[in-house]
Design a protein around this motif. Structure first.
Motif, short mmCIF file in Angstrom:
data_model
loop_
_atom_site.label_atom_id
_atom_site.label_comp_id
_atom_site.label_asym_id
_atom_site.label_seq_id
_atom_site.Cartn_x
_atom_site.Cartn_y
_atom_site.Cartn_z
N LEU A 203 0.72 -1.18 0.02
CA LEU A 203 0.14 -0.07 -0.05
C LEU A 203 0.93 1.11 0.05
O LEU A 203 0.69 2.09 -0.69
N GLU A 204 2.00 1.19 0.54
CA GLU A 204 2.83 2.53 0.83
C GLU A 204 3.45 2.54 -0.37
O GLU A 204 3.56 3.77 -0.86
N GLU A 205 3.82 1.62 -1.17
CA GLU A 205 4.44 1.81 -2.36
C GLU A 205 3.34 2.40 -3.52
O GLU A 205 3.92 3.27 -4.31
N LEU A 206 2.26 1.72 -3.39
CA LEU A 206 1.34 2.36 -4.42
C LEU A 206 0.89 3.86 -3.81
O LEU A 206 0.88 4.65 -5.05
N GLN A 207 0.94 4.19 -2.79
CA GLN A 207 0.64 5.60 -2.41
C GLN A 207 1.78 6.29 -3.04
O GLN A 207 1.47 7.70 -3.40
N SER A 208 3.12 6.11 -2.98
CA SER A 208 4.17 6.75 -3.01
C SER A 208 4.11 6.85 -4.69
O SER A 208 4.51 7.94 -5.29
N ALA A 209 3.71 5.83 -5.39
CA ALA A 209 3.59 6.00 -6.95
C ALA A 209 2.30 6.94 -7.48
O ALA A 209 2.48 7.68 -8.38
N ILE A 210 1.18 6.65 -6.59
CA ILE A 210 -0.05 7.47 -7.43
C ILE A 210 -0.81 8.36 -6.42
O ILE A 210 -1.83 8.93 -6.79
N GLY A 211 -0.37 8.58 -5.00
CA GLY A 211 -1.14 9.32 -4.27
C GLY A 211 -2.23 8.73 -3.38
O GLY A 211 -1.85 7.45 -3.17
N GLN A 317 1.42 -16.49 15.13
CA GLN A 317 1.63 -15.11 15.91
C GLN A 317 1.44 -14.05 14.77
O GLN A 317 2.19 -14.01 13.68
N GLY A 318 0.61 -13.08 15.19
CA GLY A 318 0.20 -11.91 14.20
C GLY A 318 1.32 -11.13 13.94
O GLY A 318 2.43 -11.16 14.94
N ILE A 319 1.66 -10.27 13.11
CA ILE A 319 2.57 -9.32 12.60
C ILE A 319 1.94 -8.04 12.56
O ILE A 319 0.67 -7.85 11.98
N PRO A 320 2.67 -6.89 12.62
CA PRO A 320 2.26 -5.48 12.35
C PRO A 320 1.64 -5.35 10.73
O PRO A 320 2.49 -6.02 9.73
N ARG A 321 0.54 -4.78 10.46
CA ARG A 321 0.04 -4.52 9.25
C ARG A 321 0.70 -3.46 8.26
O ARG A 321 0.04 -2.42 8.07
N LYS A 322 2.13 -3.76 8.06
CA LYS A 322 2.70 -2.70 7.46
C LYS A 322 3.52 -3.47 6.42
O LYS A 322 3.95 -4.62 6.57
N GLY A 323 3.86 -2.85 5.18
CA GLY A 323 4.69 -3.54 4.08
C GLY A 323 3.83 -4.68 3.78
O GLY A 323 2.42 -4.52 3.40
#
Ligand code: AMP
Ligand code: MG
Length: 342
Positions: A203-211, A317-323
């Protein structure tokens, strides 16, 4: 039907094997093949009869649309009615790669391929076997994951064989797939682009590409009337036979909770597996992964291994929802019968 296995080198695909597989596709039959995400079950995307066979072989509901795979960017012009500028931006940044783009469909694409929708999902995979197969077939290839409906997606040819032996014409064995979870899906048919399925392209990569990119409410755990826009979202997925329990929260608390559950299920005579990221070895059947990428690459494989070991309960074990963590947690939430906040 006898399912033929074609062993092909992923780094340097032998053209003879590719040609054989491509001719099966051209004749309107099914070939499973590796991509960089998971194994796909391919058919000629423009041949309605061939595409029908995918739904039958997988036991997949007819309203769950397929992703159309292309080997060059120009093919998008034939498949999509309207190509917004944002699509061009995403294509030049992320293709070939694990990003699927949903666009308005053209008349060329049969409705069965898109599950009856007026949109089409398109991706250009990076895997060399996948690229060579599409090129050689001379047609876009519709391919969902090559598992039986509801089972974990396949990341090895053996997984495909376990689910679909005798139901499809051929499987290309090109080794283990690198990424391990399915492609990121983004819908560009709305005013604001919407993430429908998180994956390796984050999601972070998409946002950096197209806002601005909206996140589908279902991904945030909310009920939504928008479900018809991506019918795949409403189905349960990725499930091993074992009862998956997803445990989230502060790591010390999660650790305690796992210890307690291992003991509790052990007393009941249940066979317990644990999947943790850099955690302890809780049981004989604990799988420890070191990074999020390793987690993604091995998740479905571990689920299938647990089933062959007849494990009753898998504690994860869950992990943070980033990347890529957002994609991993999405698959885990769908696979889990129980979710616990420690
Ligand atoms: P699979 O490759 O098995 O993971 O299935 C493909 C997934 O892509 C589906 O479950 C949908 O969620 C998504 N998809 C395919 N086509 C469309 C479309 N036209 N609109 C929205 N989502 C789609
Ligand atoms: Mg699938």
């Amino acid at each position: 039907m006898r399912t033929v296995i074609l062993k092909i080198n992923a780094k340097k695909p032998q053209i003879s094997g590719i040609r054989r597989a491509a001719s099966i596709i051209r004749r309107g039959n099914l070939v499973a093949f590796p991509t960089e995400t998971v194994y796909g079950l391919g058919a000629d995307a423009l041949n309605a009869k061939a595409v029908k066979k995918i739904f039958v072989a997988k036991g997949r509901p007819a309203d769950n649309p397929l992703i159309v795979h292309v080997s060059d960017k120009e093919s998008v012009n034939d498949l999509a009615g309207d190509i917004p500028q944002l699509a061009e931006k995403l294509i030049s940044r992320f293709w070939p790669g694990p990003l699927t783009i949903v666009l308005k469909k053209s008349k060329t694409v049969p409705k069965i391929t898109t599950g009856g929708l007026d949109t089409v999902a398109i991706r250009m995979p990076k895997n060399k076997i996948a690229q060579a197969l599409i090129r050689e077939a001379g047609t876009p290839i519709a391919a969902p994951s090559a598992n039986f409906f509801g089972r974990p997606s396949p990341t090895l040819a053996k997984h495909v064989l376990d689910d679909l032996d005798g139901r499809i014409s051929a499987i290309i064995d090109g080794g283990q797939t690198r990424i391990g979870i399915e492609s990121t899906v983004i819908d560009l048919t709305r005013k604001t682009p919407m993430l429908l399925r998180p994956g390796r392209v984050t999601l972070e990569e998409l946002q950096s590409a197209i806002g601005r990119v909206d996140v589908h409410p279902i991904l945030k755990g909310k009920k939504s009337a928008l479900v018809h826009r991506s019918p795949g979202m409403k189905y349960k997925h990725y499930s091993p036979d074992a009862h998956v329990i997803l445990i989230e929260g502060q790591s010390a608390l999660v650790h305690k909770k796992i210890l307690k559950l291992v003991q509790q299920f052990g007393k009941q005579g249940k066979k317990v597996g644990v999947i943790t990221i850099r955690g302890d070895k809780y049981t004989k059947n604990t799988r420890r992964v070191r990074t999020d990428s390793e987690f993604a690459a091995n998740l479905f494989k571990i689920f299938r291994e647990c089933d062959s070991k007849k494990i009753d309960v898998i504690l994860v074990q869950g992990i943070p929802r980033k990347g890529i963590g957002l994609g991993i947690m999405n698959r885990l939430s769908k696979a889990a019968r129980t979710k616990i906040m420690a």
